[in-house]
Design an enzyme around this catalytic site. Sequence first.
Site, short mmCIF file in Angstrom:
data_model
loop_
_atom_site.label_atom_id
_atom_site.label_comp_id
_atom_site.label_asym_id
_atom_site.label_seq_id
_atom_site.Cartn_x
_atom_site.Cartn_y
_atom_site.Cartn_z
N HIS A 72 5.56 6.58 -5.29
CA HIS A 72 4.59 5.37 -5.10
C HIS A 72 3.20 5.60 -5.12
O HIS A 72 2.38 4.53 -5.47
CB HIS A 72 5.11 4.59 -3.85
CG HIS A 72 4.37 5.00 -2.59
ND1 HIS A 72 5.07 5.92 -1.61
CD2 HIS A 72 3.30 4.63 -2.12
CE1 HIS A 72 4.25 5.98 -0.61
NE2 HIS A 72 3.16 5.26 -0.83
N GLU A 76 -2.03 5.98 -8.54
CA GLU A 76 -3.22 5.70 -7.86
C GLU A 76 -3.81 6.96 -7.54
O GLU A 76 -5.15 7.09 -7.95
CB GLU A 76 -3.03 4.86 -6.50
CG GLU A 76 -4.21 4.24 -6.11
CD GLU A 76 -4.55 3.03 -6.70
OE1 GLU A 76 -3.83 2.32 -7.53
OE2 GLU A 76 -5.72 2.67 -6.59
N ASP A 77 -3.20 7.79 -7.10
CA ASP A 77 -4.05 9.19 -6.41
C ASP A 77 -3.82 10.33 -7.20
O ASP A 77 -4.43 11.32 -6.77
CB ASP A 77 -3.49 9.20 -5.04
CG ASP A 77 -3.75 8.34 -3.95
OD1 ASP A 77 -4.52 7.28 -4.58
OD2 ASP A 77 -3.11 8.00 -3.20
N ASP A 139 5.94 2.12 3.14
CA ASP A 139 4.73 2.67 3.03
C ASP A 139 3.71 2.17 4.12
O ASP A 139 3.24 3.09 4.73
CB ASP A 139 4.10 2.43 1.77
CG ASP A 139 2.59 2.72 1.45
OD1 ASP A 139 2.55 3.99 1.63
OD2 ASP A 139 1.82 1.92 1.00
MN MN Z 1 1.26 5.12 0.16
#
Ligand code: MN
Length: 716
Positions: A72, A76-77, A139
């Site tokens: 997840h 993004e990262d 999360d």
């Molecule tokens: Mn997360």
Amino acid sequence: MMRQFELVERVKSYDPTADEDAINRAYVYAMKMHGSQLRASGDPYFSHPIEVAGILTKYRLDSSSIITALLHDTIEDTPATQAEIERLFGVEIGRLVDGVTKLNRIELQSDHAKQAENLRKLVLAMSEDIRVLLVKLADRVHNMRTLNYIKNPEKRRRIALETMEIYAPLAERIGMQELKMELEDLAFSELHADARGSIVQRLSFLREQGGDLIGRILEELRKTFADAGVKAAVSGREKTPYSIWLKMRKMNVGFEQLSDIMAFRIVVDSIEDCYRALGVIHSRYPMVPNRFKDYISTPKPNGYRSLHTGVFGPERHRIEVQIRTQEMHEVAELGVAAHWNYKQGGGKITDGRQYRWMRELLDILEHASNPEEFLEHTKLEMFQDQVFCFTPKGDLISLPRGACPVDFAYAVHSVVGDTCVGAKINGRIMPLRTQLGNGDQVDIITSKAQTPNPTWERFVVTGKARARIRRYIRTQQRAQYTDLGRAILVRGFRHEGYDFAEKALDGVLRIFKAATVDDLLALVGEGTLTAREVISTVFPELKARSQIDNVVALKARHAKPADRKDRANAVPIKGLIPGMAMHFAACCHPLPGDRIVGIVATGKGVTIHTIDCENLEQFSDQPERWLDLSWDDSDGNIHLGRIDLVVSNEPGALGAVSTVIAKNVGNITNLKITNRNQDFFEMLIDIEVRDVRHLTNIIAALRAMPAINSVERARN
Ligand code: MN
């Protein structure tokens, strides 16, 4: 940190058909992608997605959810892309990971708690697949459990507030009671650490004083049910500090006075047993008034069912009692996830639509209170009628679907709407009529010089925008009518040898049922009153005279164009906007540079024709309706010119025509073929031009083309 095989084993324990290989690959992929990244706690970053996946195994979610949890944060990262994830794990996982990533981006933008309800709706609307929301909630649970590692107190507070106001209520809305309570309690300890501290302290004091009070009460309750012959599993717990705190606030009592800090749960086999168990409790212990609630006959909107009551129980302690069946219990604790387990029935359904019902369920949770509808509903979409967009500051604006930036601007503030000239959507300049989508950030560009554009009315969808635009048109129209009326009367007065003075009208207002001079002027401007009627009333002595004209004489029609000085009395007009007091005739399409004349139409303002328009013939016996007009030199607007064109029927002829027009900076807005045969096309073309010179240039350029048989300005 949970090891790879442990995770796989946990999933397989409730779903033997789980895709073991894919879980393993996702585990390794995420680990590789997050590499040496660290969490604020100093743990490897990768521990976070694993924990999130672990939380979801508790709800027995399918392997796609588990894989999504593992992946997840990769888009993004880390350097991972959605395309790569799709290639490696398939379209479904790609879509789910993308969904969670999008939710995370919303979070970055918003810190406005006052808009909590809208944010909740946005999150729901963006969780197109319920599993996206479940991963997001897990999360959040893990991030809250590790919140204390974040050093910045502002950031901690923001995350806790968001949890309290957005995510805990969402968990409740989809019926995940346990998750909701954990989120709330974690947020509570960040937001009100002192209050929570003293509640916890007080609880442990009571615990010491009472000895094993819960244990003793449990024992007595169990015996009570056994004696009555009701098979029941009884459990007891202290309420959470947060729920105690809520109750203290609600009932406005101090902690010392708050006595029911214990809740007991009785799980029985059937609904009949629920009511039997309730009877047992009520006949044995005195009821606390107003605490009985039957959520079995009337379930909560999120599907929660149970009987609630409060009694003075064993040792005269106030206790809260919840009675439910095992199925109700699972729904209460696991919410959507519980339904999913029932429905999944061992993972047999594999057509990819197996989760649609979850979405529908969410929908029903949102809109209905009848649990019978739970699994039966089919075609509703959540919030399909709404879009949620952000201002650059992160405020959320909720709009009906189909809304455009103008609606957005008016929703922000009516002044922003009135002066809006353009919009950036997600950083790009877009047309004002663009339809907005969920999560769009909209930056409205304003200019003090701008006024509402009547053409906006064609594409706005909100009542507020429409009302403001209409109001503006009305005021403008009225101002134009007033100006027009004044100009008409000035001419009329002069014609009779008087100087016009508004004062002169005061005495006749009543006769014409006008409240103010402006009203009277507007009546003349819109053609409801003629100048003759007004003037002959102001100067009754003129009545005797046969003719009073307010007009440019008819002779003007065929006379040479008068020079400017003579025409000083002509009413100047600018480019006109639809809906205004004056409009151009559709027959002759006047352009700046044309001699023009206005025809006053009763109640409809003035229609502007070119002075040589054939249609003027029909007004030749009504001179009082004629009005001399001139173009305002400052007019810089675009006008519509129409040409009548006959072109040879040969390949490429049409293309050549449009090229010539474009080269001369004309913009074709409409083209209509009026006649065609083997040799020729005859057509009407509407072209946006600056003025009559511009159109003449285009006509000249067209005439120079060999394929053109004839080209004229259209006059019908
Ligand atoms: Mn997360």
